[in-house]
Each structure stands twice: as structure tokens, then as C-alpha cells.
Design an enzyme around this catalytic site. Structure first.
Site, mmCIF file in Angstrom:
data_model
loop_
_atom_site.group_PDB
_atom_site.id
_atom_site.type_symbol
_atom_site.label_atom_id
_atom_site.label_comp_id
_atom_site.label_asym_id
_atom_site.label_seq_id
_atom_site.Cartn_x
_atom_site.Cartn_y
_atom_site.Cartn_z
ATOM 1 N N HIS A 111 62.451 38.448 67.183
ATOM 2 C CA HIS A 111 61.396 37.862 68.021
ATOM 3 C C HIS A 111 60.077 38.046 67.271
ATOM 4 O O HIS A 111 59.592 39.176 67.138
ATOM 5 C CB HIS A 111 61.350 38.571 69.376
ATOM 6 C CG HIS A 111 60.602 37.842 70.435
ATOM 7 N ND1 HIS A 111 61.138 37.592 71.678
ATOM 8 C CD2 HIS A 111 59.358 37.309 70.459
ATOM 9 C CE1 HIS A 111 60.253 36.951 72.427
ATOM 10 N NE2 HIS A 111 59.148 36.770 71.694
ATOM 11 N N VAL A 112 59.526 36.964 66.777
ATOM 12 C CA VAL A 112 58.315 37.041 65.970
ATOM 13 C C VAL A 112 57.175 37.677 66.775
ATOM 14 O O VAL A 112 57.062 37.457 67.981
ATOM 15 C CB VAL A 112 57.909 35.642 65.433
ATOM 16 C CG1 VAL A 112 57.478 34.716 66.532
ATOM 17 C CG2 VAL A 112 56.855 35.751 64.363
ATOM 18 N N HIS A 113 56.383 38.509 66.108
ATOM 19 C CA HIS A 113 55.247 39.165 66.762
ATOM 20 C C HIS A 113 54.240 39.601 65.718
ATOM 21 O O HIS A 113 54.583 39.834 64.560
ATOM 22 C CB HIS A 113 55.711 40.370 67.590
ATOM 23 C CG HIS A 113 56.460 41.389 66.804
ATOM 24 N ND1 HIS A 113 57.789 41.227 66.426
ATOM 25 C CD2 HIS A 113 56.070 42.583 66.296
ATOM 26 C CE1 HIS A 113 58.177 42.280 65.734
ATOM 27 N NE2 HIS A 113 57.149 43.122 65.634
ATOM 28 N N LEU A 114 52.987 39.686 66.134
ATOM 29 C CA LEU A 114 51.903 40.136 65.269
ATOM 30 C C LEU A 114 51.477 41.529 65.688
ATOM 31 O O LEU A 114 51.584 41.882 66.861
ATOM 32 C CB LEU A 114 50.697 39.198 65.373
ATOM 33 C CG LEU A 114 50.783 37.886 64.606
ATOM 34 C CD1 LEU A 114 51.603 36.866 65.348
ATOM 35 C CD2 LEU A 114 49.391 37.362 64.338
#
Length: 167
Positions: free
Chosen positions: A124-127
């Protein structure tokens, strides 16, 4: 001081074949679970219709936030334009809140794409957005493999929620 390099071309086959354990879907995804939980329980600082900002449970520094789309998506390039915009907008708000709450000397904002790049949750892409101070690294991390955090997560959450910019 010059960084030395040791060329070991034979390692390319090993590195390219190293097994990764991807997420098998939203049912086992940390970010999907956090997005579905009540804000206070999950330490969600802010959210909108497409993204949310949440405290990192394993912070590098006090105030370490993560910003993720609500939709389960592993790849940054596969975010829809409105999702990417929502993630960036919340990241901008996160930076403003970190500056207001902590008055840091600097801020790291970054994304780790894939486990070899440092992603702890590659499915799950996240910054990440976290405050930094001159001299905030010390021997404890190097010698004792331990981070010293002067503030608990709930206090950081309360501080950031109260510093979050109004939309």
C-alpha cells in the site's frame, strides 16, 4: 573522505531473484485496517475522501507521519490523478502541521517503493513526513540499535491534530 566501492557483479543474479512477500490484498493490509478504524484508535491525524495521514507506530522521530490513499494500491504510478493530488495535499498539510507543532530545523518527506527500497508495507503506497533537528542522531541508533523518542505517540497525535491547518 572518498567512499570506496567494491564491484561484485556476480551478486546481480542474487539481488534480482531475492524473494519479496507482497500483500495479498486489503484484508491483511495495515493501511486499509488503519483507514477503517476510528481516528482516535488508529491515531489518524487527518483524512479526506481519498487519503489519510496517520502516526507511524515505529517512528524515526517524534511526529513521524505517514500519508496514504484510502484505496488499496501498491504502485505510486497507478494512483488515479485525484488520489495522487489528495496524497500530496495531505502531505503539504502534514509539513505545515509538523512545522507548527515542532519547529524543526528540517523535514524529511519521502516514499519507499518496494521492500528493497525500505518499504515496510510494500503493498500500500504511502509517504513519510517527519521533523528533523540538527544533532537529532546520536550513538544510541548506531551502538544500541535503539531510538530515543522524547514523546509518546498519543501526545504526538494530539499535538499534530491541534496544529493541522484548516482546509
Amino acid at each position: 573522505m572518498t567512499l570506496e566501492r567494491l564491484w561484485a557483479g556476480w551478486r546481480a543474479a542474487y539481488v534480482s531473484s531475492a524473494a519479496m512477500t507482497p500483500s495479498t490484498g486489503e484484508h491483511d493490509c495495515l493501511f486499509c485496517a488503519l483507514a477503517a478504524a476510528p481516528d482516535e484508535d488508529a491515531l489518524v491525524v487527518a483524512r479526506d475522501d481519498l487519503a489519510f495521514a496517520v502516526m507511524n507506530a515505529y517512528p524515526y522521530t517524534s511526529g513521524h507521519l505517514m500519508v496514504a490513499p484510502l484505496r488499496h494500491e501498491a504502485e505510486l504510478e497507478d494512483l488515479k490523478p485525484d488520489e495522487a493530488s489528495a496524497v500530496m495535499s495531505l502531505t503539504q498539510h502534514a509539513v505545515a502541521a509538523l512545522k507548527a507543532a515542532y519547529t524543526p530545523d528540517g523535514i524529511n518527506v519521502g516514499v519507499n517503493l518496494g521492500r528493497p527500497a525500505g518499504a515496510g508495507v510494500p503493498g500500500h503506497v504511502h509517504l513519510h513526513a517527519l521533523p528533523r533537528w540538527d544533532g537529532d542522531t546520536n550513538f544510541m541508533t548506531t551502538v544500541a540499535e535503539t531510538r530515543v523518542l522524547p514523546e509518546d505517540l498519543r501526545t504526538s497525535w494530539e499535538k499534530l491534530r491541534s496544529s493541522w491547518p484548516s482546509a
